[in-house]
Design an enzyme around this catalytic site. Structure first.
Site, short mmCIF file in Angstrom:
data_model
loop_
_atom_site.label_atom_id
_atom_site.label_comp_id
_atom_site.label_asym_id
_atom_site.label_seq_id
_atom_site.Cartn_x
_atom_site.Cartn_y
_atom_site.Cartn_z
CB CYS A 92 -0.99 -0.04 1.16
SG CYS A 92 -2.36 1.13 0.94
CG HIS A 106 -3.96 -3.53 2.48
ND1 HIS A 106 -3.03 -3.19 3.42
CD2 HIS A 106 -4.54 -2.37 2.07
CE1 HIS A 106 -3.04 -1.88 3.59
NE2 HIS A 106 -3.94 -1.35 2.77
CD GLU A 116 -2.06 -6.39 4.78
OE1 GLU A 116 -2.27 -5.21 5.10
OE2 GLU A 116 -1.49 -6.70 3.71
#
Length: 199
Positions: free
Chosen positions: A78, A179, A181
């Site tokens: 990001c 992202h 994750e």
């Protein structure tokens, strides 16, 4: 071991939790010695480009990041991806880490900004991080600025009324505008692929 760089502007624990989940050893650190001995580095980031660069400079980590990124796999996520570029224009023009040529500028399109939610990845060049990822796989974005660079550095992009570089790379330096994750199994696969590069 993968070092998650702590400079005060990162989504550190969600990245750490994802790496723990897939069985990758990791450590959150701001210690240059730990960064130097790590097998790979991840630079998270949330916030504004000038603030992130100020925090990186204040942390004294800019030189060690540039040195280590030339030696081992490096992933910016990001805002951590955006500062990999030569400069950003958020609020004011700010020099970035200059690990990938290009600039980061406000998204200009007819859709709502910030760009938030799941969007499809469209592959352009081979990337080891995309092994096992099908065309059109969805990942999670939250951002108002985008990279502007040449096609040779764009592994995948997404369509949000404008083509937004989603995964960029320059040798062993990678940047994910999304992202991983927070992107379900697709994101975990990308993190697994990154972990594989560190061994």
């Amino acid at each position: 071991m993968i070092a998650i760089i702590d400079y005060g502007a990162g989504n550190l624990f969600s990245v750490k939790n994802a790496l723990d989940y897939i069985g990758e050893q990791s450590e959150i650190t701001s210690d240059p010695a730990v960064l130097s001995r790590a097998d790979g580095l991840i630079l998270p980031g949330v916030g504004a480009f000038p603030d992130a660069m100020r925090m990186l400079k204040n942390s004294g980590l800019v030189d060690v990041i540039r040195t280590e990124a030339a030696k081992k796999p490096f992933l910016g996520i990001c805002l951590g991806m955006q500062v990999l570029f030569s400069r950003g224009t958020e609020f004011t023009q700010t020099d970035g880490l200059d690990l990938i040529p290009g600039s980061v500028d406000r998204i200009t399109c007819d859709f709502k900004i910030p760009h938030m939610g799941y969007n499809e990845l469209h592959k352009h060049i081979d990337s080891p991080l995309l092994a096992g990822i099908g065309e059109g796989a969805c990942v999670y974005f939250v951002h108002s600025f985008m990279a502007n660079t040449t096609p040779e550095y764009i592994a995948a992009d997404t369509d949000y009324g404008v083509r937004i570089p989603a995964l960029v790379q320059n040798k062993m330096v990678f940047g994910a505008q999304f992202h991983p994750e927070k992107s379900g199994e697709t994101g975990l696969t990308i993190l697994r692929n990154f972990g594989g590069l560190t061994r």
